[in-house]
Design a protein around this motif. Structure first.
Motif, PDB file in Angstrom:
ATOM      1  N   UNK A  76      76.857  87.417 -40.294  1.00  0.00           N
ATOM      2  CA  UNK A  76      76.843  85.912 -41.160  1.00  0.00           C
ATOM      3  C   UNK A  76      78.226  85.134 -40.564  1.00  0.00           C
ATOM      4  N   UNK A  77      79.212  85.847 -39.789  1.00  0.00           N
ATOM      5  CA  UNK A  77      80.152  84.880 -39.166  1.00  0.00           C
ATOM      6  C   UNK A  77      79.512  84.078 -38.040  1.00  0.00           C
ATOM      7  N   UNK A  78      78.610  84.877 -37.273  1.00  0.00           N
ATOM      8  CA  UNK A  78      77.838  84.326 -36.312  1.00  0.00           C
ATOM      9  C   UNK A  78      76.861  83.095 -36.888  1.00  0.00           C
ATOM     10  N   UNK A  79      76.218  83.226 -37.912  1.00  0.00           N
ATOM     11  CA  UNK A  79      75.499  82.315 -38.653  1.00  0.00           C
ATOM     12  C   UNK A  79      76.138  81.151 -39.020  1.00  0.00           C
ATOM     13  N   UNK A  80      77.248  81.383 -39.563  1.00  0.00           N
ATOM     14  CA  UNK A  80      78.254  80.280 -40.058  1.00  0.00           C
ATOM     15  C   UNK A  80      78.563  79.260 -38.700  1.00  0.00           C
ATOM     16  N   UNK A  81      79.109  80.119 -37.564  1.00  0.00           N
ATOM     17  CA  UNK A  81      79.526  79.594 -36.446  1.00  0.00           C
ATOM     18  C   UNK A  81      78.463  78.544 -35.830  1.00  0.00           C
ATOM     19  N   UNK A  82      77.259  79.197 -35.892  1.00  0.00           N
ATOM     20  CA  UNK A  82      76.030  78.463 -35.469  1.00  0.00           C
ATOM     21  C   UNK A  82      75.623  77.276 -36.447  1.00  0.00           C
ATOM     22  N   UNK A  83      75.888  77.390 -37.762  1.00  0.00           N
ATOM     23  CA  UNK A  83      75.600  76.111 -38.525  1.00  0.00           C
ATOM     24  C   UNK A  83      76.503  75.001 -38.105  1.00  0.00           C
TER      25      UNK A  83
END
Length: 530
Positions: A76-83
């Motif tokens: 989820x942290x990776x998703x947020x960074x990707x966003x």
């Protein structure tokens, strides 16, 4: 007599669109031309066409896959960074595409050169075809499982391809916006239904937020998660080819909502959390796969789930087929001298997709996408570096005209070196090592740094020419100029003078396919340098 002494024919200037060009644009979508300001889409029309990419089983699957590799928290942290990163990069590319009205192919010509730019549409088309194969296979498997589990999957592959092709013949502004705008609410409602059905049948639980990591990795899990999402940076190239239809006054809206943070928050976070919940609720021990995800959806929601899969994959494949066909058309027209209508390339795209489906696609598809993902990351890095550091071209418009750039520009060597290193790391590196897991970041740094060094050394210049039509009109965007080859009038910003025809005027599409024009341009440039 020098080229500057030749009397040039007067430009035939009009203030209105050429009716023949407007008619052709219904299917051709200005795929080899600048999109004039009069042909730009309304903000919601373009938004609905683009948000086709919001609905794909792939976004649900990749979240599950990443969570099973690094754990829910780091995923989820990776998703947020990707966003955040996707939103920022695509906001920059969106504004540039809107300001210049050009495709990935035309932008790449400025960076890689006339011949070097072949890498961009070919890479783009191949990646779009592969994704069409991947997503189309999901529809076919879902239809087979629901209607006839014992039937020949090849028949369902054919059905999927045949129904997809007519959907993209009309282009972005004629049909894709309406189709995807109509289907979007059904996809959203379907996702909500699937979540409720899964919870009612298997129990609502927050367990999907606590999937453990299988073990320590050589890099932080959130970094690995972010790098996995970098493998889908083809979305940046998709953005350019769609955003060129945006109106200049809508640039902020499109940069934030249509192609920016809002879109990726919905695409990565909403889809990702739904995928995690459904898969962990229905099949908590099953390894991630798109087929497994489809099974979970069908198991809890039956026919409604089938409709959601059908709608989601139909929407995403309108983008895949559209972009594959337009980039195949651009590549073939420039480098193979095949000036076929886009309708023909839609058919060729469908044939390629079906033939690839008949092979053992999963045995090589993921590797092919990994290689192409490295090349795409390098392209994005170089494009961003060019926009940030390259000297601005005249008239505030990027210089993409075939008669103004050389055959090979320094950006080509930057992308080739960075891509080769990235592929070597991916293929030959020690599995699980830090440099393999972060190969996209290394590729990005090499590409950006290499191109920045070239620019600092003074590379990337344009051909020296005389008689620029952009200097001969009052409004490079508002006025149209007739091309002596195709006898059609295009916006003045893309027109050039043709030394092989007494300095008559020629449009970008006719210029790129004319050996006589390109040869005479080189001769003129060499004489001026001498």
């Amino acid at each position: 007599m020098s080229t500057s002494d030749v009397a040039v024919p007067a430009a035939q200037v009009t203030e209105a669109d050429d009716p023949r060009v407007v008619k052709e644009a219904v299917t051709e979508d200005y795929s080899r031309h600048v999109v004039p300001e009069t042909a730009r889409s309304g903000r919601w029309s373009l938004a609905m066409a683009w948000w086709a990419l919001f609905s794909a089983m792939f976004w649900l699957y990749i979240a599950v896959s990443v969570a099973q590799a690094v754990g829910s928290r780091d995923a989820i942290i990776g998703m947020v960074l990707s966003v955040g990163v996707y939103g920022l990069v695509n906001s920059v590319l969106t504004r540039h595409a809107i300001r210049n009205g050009i495709t990935v192919s035309l932008l790449s010509r400025r960076i890689f050169g006339n011949l070097g730019a072949a890498i961009a549409p070919l890479l783009f088309a191949a990646t779009a075809v592969y994704y069409a194969v991947f997503e189309g296979s999901i529809i076919a498997v879902a239809l087979q499982k629901y209607f006839a589990p014992g039937s020949d999957i090849r028949l369902w592959y054919l059905v999927v391809v045949v129904y997809a092709m007519p959907l993209v013949i009309g282009g972005v502004q004629v049909w894709l916006d309406k189709l995807n705008g109509f289907l979007l609410p059904f996809y959203v409602i379907g996702l909500v239904y699937i979540v409720i059905a899964a919870g009612q049948q298997h129990g609502f639980s927050g367990g999907f937020l606590h999937i453990p990591s299988p073990g320590a990795a050589s890099v932080p899990g959130w970094m690995w998660s972010f790098c996995i999402y970098m493998g889908v940076w083809i979305m940046m190239m998709y953005t350019v080819d769609y955003a060129r239809f945006g109106k200049k006054e809508d640039a902020t809206f499109h940069g934030v909502v249509t192609f920016g943070y809002v879109f990726y928050a919905a695409t990565f976070l909403v889809n990702g959390l739904v995928g995690l919940f459904v898969m962990n609720t229905v099949y908590p021990k099953l390894a991630a796969s798109e087929v497994g995800l489809v099974d979970a959806i069908l198991q809890v929601s039956g026919f409604v789930g089938l409709l959601v899969v059908f709608i989601s994959q139909t929407r995403i494949n309108t983008a895949n087929y559209y972009l594959a066909s337009t980039n195949l058309e651009a590549f073939a027209a420039r480098y193979l001298r095949l000036r076929w209508p886009r309708l023909a390339w839609v058919g060729i795209t469908g044939a390629l997709v079906y033939l690839l489906m008949l092979t053992d696609v999963l045995s090589y598809l993921l590797r092919a996408l990994a290689w192409q993902g490295v090349a795409v990351v390098a392209w994005v890095a170089i494009a961003l570096t060019h926009l940030a550091l390259a000297p601005k071209d005249a008239h505030g418009v990027v210089e993409f005209r075939p008669g103004r750039v050389g055959s090979f520009l320094p950006g080509l060597w930057a992308i080739l070196v960075a891509t080769a290193v990235g592929i070597w790391i991916t293929e030959e590196g020690t599995p699980g090592s830090w440099y393999v897991l972060t190969a996209p970041l290394i590729t990005f740094a090499l590409a950006a740094g290499g191109y920045a060094a070239v620019l600092r050394l003074g590379g990337g210049g344009l051909l020296k020419r005389v008689h620029d039509p952009r200097d001969e009109v009052d409004d490079v965007w508002g006025q149209r100029v007739r091309c002596h080859v195709c006898d059609r009038s295009y916006t003045a910003v893309e027109m050039d003078r043709d030394p092989s025809a007494g300095q008559d005027l020629i449009c970008a599409a006719c210029a790129e396919g004319s050996t006589a024009f390109l040869t005479s341009v080189r001769t003129e440039s060499q004489s001026l340098r001498g």
